[in-house]
Scaffold this active site. Structure first.
Site, PDB file in Angstrom:
ATOM      1  N   LYS A   1      -7.921   1.272 -23.333  1.00  0.00           N
ATOM      2  CA  LYS A   1      -7.091   1.666 -24.492  1.00  0.00           C
ATOM      3  C   LYS A   1      -5.650   1.326 -24.168  1.00  0.00           C
ATOM      4  O   LYS A   1      -5.273   1.261 -22.994  1.00  0.00           O
ATOM      5  CB  LYS A   1      -7.205   3.180 -24.733  1.00  0.00           C
ATOM      6  CG  LYS A   1      -6.856   3.583 -26.144  1.00  0.00           C
ATOM      7  CD  LYS A   1      -8.022   3.328 -27.062  1.00  0.00           C
ATOM      8  CE  LYS A   1      -7.697   3.634 -28.502  1.00  0.00           C
ATOM      9  NZ  LYS A   1      -8.929   3.620 -29.317  1.00  0.00           N
TER      10      LYS A   1
ATOM     11  N   ASP B   1      -6.040   0.674 -33.791  1.00  0.00           N
ATOM     12  CA  ASP B   1      -6.238   2.134 -33.729  1.00  0.00           C
ATOM     13  C   ASP B   1      -5.102   2.690 -34.597  1.00  0.00           C
ATOM     14  O   ASP B   1      -4.580   1.960 -35.464  1.00  0.00           O
ATOM     15  CB  ASP B   1      -6.188   2.635 -32.278  1.00  0.00           C
ATOM     16  CG  ASP B   1      -6.715   4.067 -32.124  1.00  0.00           C
ATOM     17  OD1 ASP B   1      -7.933   4.253 -32.013  1.00  0.00           O
ATOM     18  OD2 ASP B   1      -5.911   5.023 -32.145  1.00  0.00           O
TER      19      ASP B   1
END
Ligand code: NDP
Ligand code: 2IT
Length: 475
Positions: free
Chosen positions: A156, A196
């Site tokens: 991430k 995201d």
């Protein structure tokens, strides 16, 4: 504008979203002592990372039966290794705003595990982003990606850059500066980011363009979520929201129920929320709420998804505008939608947005199923309350896995220079969500916790990762 807008946001946003303390104090009584020590080490090493600790605690608590059945995972130091990312990249992102002023943001990419495939996971641009948030998301991503059954590792990244209110030119300059550093750590066989919170089609375009310019390579599989006109997969945009609704449908089917006629509360009004609302309509349910960081709207006639998209995606405006233009809707400021009586809840905004008190209200109002569109939106107290009340609870690792699974389909199409149709891709997504559901359901039953999708998802994901780590040696 306040002197330091970012500090002001950090001061208010998370408070709205912290309905209760999420500090994890429980002991991990069921896991082997050596694993408890691993958790103690995480707490001591990363004392300022509450979200990361919360995510690690939940996984360790869930996998106690797996570790009991597989002592080789304990002896092989799997847990010790998994809680430490393979690589963490922190970098300065300098950029010039429209008024000619220098701004400095902070960039992150945490590459957690590449044992099953290239690092894979989204980028988040939001002022609340810090190392704890990125590490919790990256850690979750390892098990989610394993659960999809595809060859993708876990990572991430993101920045504390706040895209709200920024011009397109500012967004582009920021993305280019961000990529000026990150490009050297990416590649279709190395690390493949996606979107995201705060990173959608516009940002992905600018990031991809800069990567192409710096590297002189049109490496289409180095990013997913690309525009469908230039290498993006059909259904990737819709996949996370659609997938969460498919997951709810699978859970309900285990009890002989369906979405037909159900009232649904969705939080958020971004990518995940919009397509969860759209699919809920298509499957015969009535989605009645949507929200953003300013509050929520409830619409007894059901959310008009085109109007919501116009306001949030095209105009990038506030959710109150929805109620202003829709006579059947009202706006509730500074609150979350969990007071509204519904059958199904699909939290799709951000972490820790649904607390134990919210869960109790939903239960009192008759909620039957919760499918997490967001990552870790329910606090540990909320999860425990749902499970104690026998509410079907689909954790994000399973329920929102459709997004990253469709990213893996995008990588396959890019590698083969193919394009699959929307209908074929949706059929594949539907099958993947059923497989994810069944893997979690079966693992829960195998490990003595039938119907517990938290234990099931964590165990099934962990097993796949652990076997691969043992096979590949001490890396
Ligand atoms: P978007 O940026 O498209 O939308 C985010 C939505 O959540 C917006 O409505 C935003 O409101 C709201 N929100 C974000 N942060 C906060 C906050 N701190 N407080 C209150 N509301 C907030 O993001 P996505 O829809 O892509 O992501 C939503 C969730 O889903 C995240 O948890 C993400 O990690 C998860 N997820 C996303 C996937 C994807 O494919 N995009 C895949 C799997 C999970 P506002 O407009 O006011 O900022
Ligand atoms: O949390 C997630 O799974 C995502 N943001 C999507 C990741 C991806 O690589 O598609």
């Amino acid at each position: 504008m306040p002197a330091n807008p970012r500090a002001a946001l950090i001061g208010t946003g998370p408070q709205l979203l912290r309905p209760e303390s999420t500090t994890v104090t429980e002991t991990l009584s069921a896991v082997p002592a050596v694993v408890r020590d691993v958790y103690a080490t995480v707490q001591a090493r990363d004392p300022h990372e509450p979200e990361f600790q919360q995510a690690v605690h939940e996984v360790l608590e869930s996998i106690a039966p797996v570790l009991e059945a597989h002592p080789e995972f304990v002896d092989g130091g799997i847990v010790e290794r998994l809680v430490e990312p393979e690589r963490q990249i922190l970098f300065r992102v300098p950029w010039i705003d429209d008024r000619g002023r220098l701004q400095v943001s902070r960039g992150f990419r945490v590459q957690f595990s590449s044992v099953l495939g290239p690092y894979k996971g989204g980028l988040r641009f939001h002022p609340s982003v810090n190392l704890s948030i990125i590490k919790f998301l990256g850690f979750e991503q390892i098990f989610k990606n394993a659960l999809t059954g595809q060859g993708i590792g876990g990572a991430k990244g993101g920045s504390d850059f706040d895209p709200h209110g920024r011009s397109d030119a500012e967004i582009m300059r920021f993305c280019q500066s961000f990529m000026n550093e990150l490009y050297r750590h990416l590649g279709e066989h190395t690390d493949v980011p996606a979107g995201d919170i705060g990173v959608g089609a516009r940002e992905i375009g600018y990031l991809f363009g800069q990567y192409r310019k710096i590297t002189n390579r049109h490496e289409s599989g180095m990013f997913t979520g690309k525009g469908v006109q230039w290498g993006g997969a059909e259904v990737r945009t819709e996949a996370t929201g659609y997938g969460a609704v498919f997951f709810a449908q699978e859970m309900l089917a285990m009890r002989g129920a369906s979405l037909e006629g159900a009232r649904v509360a969705v939080s958020g009004s971004g990518n995940v929320a919009i397509y969860a609302i759209k699919k809920a309509w298509q499957l015969g349910a009535t989605p009645v709420t949507a929200s953003d960081s300013s509050g929520y709207v409830v619409d007894e006639a059901g959310i008009d998804v085109d109007l919501l998209r116009d306001i949030k995606e095209r105009e990038r405006s506030r959710i109150s505008e929805y109620a202003a233009r829709r006579p059947t809707a009202r706006f509730v400021e500074g609150s979350r939608p969990w007071q509204v009586p519904v059958d199904i809840a699909i939290p799709s905004a951000t972490q820790n947005e649904l607390g134990e008190g919210d869960a109790r209200t939903l239960i009192a109002n008759g909620v039957r199923a919760v499918a997490e569109g967001a990552n870790m939106p329910s606090t540990p107290g909320a999860v425990a309350a749902f499970q104690a009340a026998d509410v079907l609870f689909g954790p994000g690792k399973a329920a929102n896995a459709g997004g990253v699974a469709t990213s893996a389909l995008e990588m396959s199409q890019n590698a083969a220079r193919q394009r699959w149709s929307f209908d074929d891709s949706e059929t594949k997504l539907r099958a993947i969500m059923k497989a994810v559901h069944d893997a979690a359901f079966d693992a829960a039953a195998r490990y003595g916790r039938p119907g517990d999708y938290v234990v099931g998802a964590n165990s099934a994901g962990f097993e796949r990762v652990a076997h691969a780590m043992l096979a590949q040696g001490v890396i």
